[in-house]
Write a protein that holds these residues in place. Structure first.
Motif, PDB file in Angstrom:
ATOM      1  N   SER A  92       0.849  -1.187   0.000  1.00 48.59           N
ATOM      2  CA  SER A  92       0.000   0.000   0.000  1.00 48.59           C
ATOM      3  C   SER A  92       0.890   1.245   0.000  1.00 48.59           C
ATOM      4  CB  SER A  92      -0.870  -0.004   1.264  1.00 48.59           C
ATOM      5  OG  SER A  92      -1.409   1.270   1.501  1.00 48.59           O
ATOM      6  N   PHE A  93       0.382   2.320  -0.559  1.00 48.45           N
ATOM      7  CA  PHE A  93       1.112   3.585  -0.521  1.00 48.45           C
ATOM      8  C   PHE A  93       0.712   4.419   0.690  1.00 48.45           C
ATOM      9  CE2 PHE A  93       2.006   2.451  -4.879  1.00 48.45           C
ATOM     10  CZ  PHE A  93       3.319   2.863  -5.025  1.00 48.45           C
ATOM     11  N   ASP A  94       0.017   3.813   1.616  1.00 45.21           N
ATOM     12  CA  ASP A  94      -0.369   4.485   2.854  1.00 45.21           C
ATOM     13  C   ASP A  94       0.787   4.342   3.851  1.00 45.21           C
ATOM     14  OD1 ASP A  94      -1.795   5.816   4.786  1.00 45.21           O
ATOM     15  OD2 ASP A  94      -2.944   4.050   5.405  1.00 45.21           O
ATOM     16  N   ARG A  95       1.871   5.097   3.553  1.00 43.54           N
ATOM     17  CA  ARG A  95       3.099   5.053   4.366  1.00 43.54           C
ATOM     18  C   ARG A  95       3.466   6.483   4.733  1.00 43.54           C
ATOM     19  NH1 ARG A  95       6.429   2.599  -0.346  1.00 43.54           N
ATOM     20  NH2 ARG A  95       4.669   1.544  -1.304  1.00 43.54           N
ATOM     21  N   PRO A  96       3.833   6.725   5.994  1.00 43.89           N
ATOM     22  CA  PRO A  96       4.087   8.108   6.443  1.00 43.89           C
ATOM     23  C   PRO A  96       5.167   8.836   5.647  1.00 43.89           C
ATOM     24  CG  PRO A  96       4.212   6.562   8.298  1.00 43.89           C
ATOM     25  CD  PRO A  96       3.956   5.760   7.071  1.00 43.89           C
ATOM     26  N   GLU A  97       6.301   8.216   5.444  1.00 49.26           N
ATOM     27  CA  GLU A  97       7.392   8.910   4.741  1.00 49.26           C
ATOM     28  C   GLU A  97       7.100   9.031   3.249  1.00 49.26           C
ATOM     29  OE1 GLU A  97      10.793  10.287   6.180  1.00 49.26           O
ATOM     30  OE2 GLU A  97       8.874  10.661   7.154  1.00 49.26           O
ATOM     31  N   TRP A  98       6.398   8.071   2.684  1.00 47.45           N
ATOM     32  CA  TRP A  98       5.987   8.174   1.282  1.00 47.45           C
ATOM     33  C   TRP A  98       5.086   9.395   1.110  1.00 47.45           C
ATOM     34  CZ3 TRP A  98       7.184   6.647  -3.389  1.00 47.45           C
ATOM     35  CH2 TRP A  98       6.285   6.913  -4.417  1.00 47.45           C
ATOM     36  N   ALA A 122       7.391  -0.264  -4.350  1.00 45.64           N
ATOM     37  CA  ALA A 122       6.045  -0.786  -4.155  1.00 45.64           C
ATOM     38  C   ALA A 122       5.976  -2.272  -4.464  1.00 45.64           C
ATOM     39  CB  ALA A 122       5.068  -0.044  -5.063  1.00 45.64           C
ATOM     40  N   ARG A 123       5.024  -2.940  -3.823  1.00 48.67           N
ATOM     41  CA  ARG A 123       4.739  -4.352  -4.104  1.00 48.67           C
ATOM     42  C   ARG A 123       3.452  -4.498  -4.909  1.00 48.67           C
ATOM     43  NH1 ARG A 123       8.795  -8.069  -3.413  1.00 48.67           N
ATOM     44  NH2 ARG A 123       9.937  -7.592  -1.511  1.00 48.67           N
ATOM     45  N   ASP A 124       2.646  -3.452  -4.923  1.00 46.95           N
ATOM     46  CA  ASP A 124       1.419  -3.454  -5.717  1.00 46.95           C
ATOM     47  C   ASP A 124       1.791  -2.928  -7.100  1.00 46.95           C
ATOM     48  OD1 ASP A 124      -0.921  -2.721  -7.066  1.00 46.95           O
ATOM     49  OD2 ASP A 124      -1.968  -2.186  -5.223  1.00 46.95           O
ATOM     50  N   TYR A 125       1.958  -3.860  -8.042  1.00 48.09           N
ATOM     51  CA  TYR A 125       2.492  -3.477  -9.345  1.00 48.09           C
ATOM     52  C   TYR A 125       1.522  -2.645 -10.175  1.00 48.09           C
ATOM     53  CZ  TYR A 125       6.302  -6.443  -8.042  1.00 48.09           C
ATOM     54  OH  TYR A 125       7.369  -6.977  -7.371  1.00 48.09           O
ATOM     55  N   VAL A 126       0.238  -2.792  -9.950  1.00 52.20           N
ATOM     56  CA  VAL A 126      -0.731  -1.969 -10.671  1.00 52.20           C
ATOM     57  C   VAL A 126      -0.597  -0.514 -10.226  1.00 52.20           C
ATOM     58  CG1 VAL A 126      -3.188  -1.532 -11.069  1.00 52.20           C
ATOM     59  CG2 VAL A 126      -2.327  -3.885 -11.076  1.00 52.20           C
ATOM     60  N   GLU A 127      -0.589  -0.305  -8.914  1.00 55.34           N
ATOM     61  CA  GLU A 127      -0.461   1.057  -8.395  1.00 55.34           C
ATOM     62  C   GLU A 127       0.921   1.642  -8.704  1.00 55.34           C
ATOM     63  OE1 GLU A 127      -1.981   3.570  -4.529  1.00 55.34           O
ATOM     64  OE2 GLU A 127      -1.989   1.388  -4.430  1.00 55.34           O
ATOM     65  N   ALA A 128       1.953   0.802  -8.618  1.00 54.28           N
ATOM     66  CA  ALA A 128       3.309   1.260  -8.962  1.00 54.28           C
ATOM     67  C   ALA A 128       3.358   1.705 -10.420  1.00 54.28           C
ATOM     68  CB  ALA A 128       4.323   0.148  -8.710  1.00 54.28           C
ATOM     69  N   GLY A 129       2.731   0.926 -11.280  1.00 53.32           N
ATOM     70  CA  GLY A 129       2.680   1.288 -12.697  1.00 53.32           C
ATOM     71  C   GLY A 129       1.961   2.606 -12.921  1.00 53.32           C
ATOM     72  N   ALA A 130       0.912   2.848 -12.154  1.00 49.60           N
ATOM     73  CA  ALA A 130       0.179   4.118 -12.278  1.00 49.60           C
ATOM     74  C   ALA A 130       1.082   5.296 -11.917  1.00 49.60           C
ATOM     75  CB  ALA A 130      -1.068   4.098 -11.398  1.00 49.60           C
TER      76      ALA A 130
END
Length: 161
Positions: A92-98, A122-130
Motif C-alpha cells: 500500500s502507498f499508505d506510508r508516512p514517509e511516502w 512498491a509491491r502493488d504493481y498496478v499502483e506502482a505502474g500508475a
C-alpha cells in the motif's frame, strides 16, 4: 647504489609533481563543472522502505548507502532529503514517509526520486505502474530504480555506478 635509488626515487617524485601540476588546471576545471552541475542539479529524494519480513539485503542502512552513493556519483542529482519507511509493507502507498515525500514533490521541493529497486518502491504493481506511467510524468518527476536499471528519462535503462 643507495644514492642512485634515492636519486631515482626523488626524480620520480618530482616527475609526479610536475605531472600533477600539469593536470591541475584540468582537474580544477572538472571540479568547477561538477560544482556548476550540482548547483543546477535536480533536487532528489532518496526513498527507502523495509518491511518486517525483509532480509539484511534490504536493510535500511544498505539501501541508504546504495541510494546516497548513486546520487553522489551523478552530478545532475542533488540529495535533498532521505525518506525511510521502516517496517512497513509495500503493498500500500499508505506510508508516512511516502506521503511526506509526495507532499514535497507537490510543493516543488523534490524533482527526482531514487530507490534501490522497484520492490522498495512498491509491491502493488498496478499502483506502482500508475505512479511510474502517469503520476510521475504529470508531476515532472524523474524516477530511478538503481538495481533494476530503470530511469524514466533514459529509455528505461541507466548506467550502473
Amino acid at each position: 647504489m643507495t644514492g642512485n635509488m634515492t636519486g631515482n626515487m626523488t626524480g620520480s617524485k618530482i616527475g609526479s609533481r610536475r605531472e600533477r601540476r600539469s593536470l591541475l588546471p584540468e582537474v580544477q576545471e572538472e571540479l568547477r563543472l561538477r560544482e556548476e552541475l550540482k548547483k543546477n542539479a535536480l533536487p532528489t529524494a532518496a526513498y527507502c522502505r523495509r518491511s518486517v519480513m525483509d532480509t539484511d539485503e534490504y536493510s535500511i542502512e544498505n539501501q541508504i548507502a546504495i541510494v546516497h552513493g548513486y546520487i553522489a556519483e551523478n552530478p545532475e542529482l542533488r540529495l535533498t532529503d532521505t525518506y525511510v519507511d521502516n517496517g512497513i509493507s509495500g503493498t500500500s502507498f499508505d506510508r508516512p514517509e511516502w506521503k511526506r515525500m509526495m507532499r514535497d514533490v507537490q510543493n516543488g521541493r523534490i524533482s527526482c526520486i531514487v530507490v534501490k529497486d522497484l520492490s522498495r518502491f512498491a509491491r502493488d504493481y498496478v499502483e506502482a505502474g500508475a505512479y511510474i506511467e502517469d503520476v510521475f510524468p504529470k508531476l515532472g518527476v524523474r524516477f530511478i530504480a538503481i538495481t533494476d536499471n530503470y530511469d524514466n528519462t533514459a529509455g528505461d535503462t541507466i548506467k550502473n555506478p
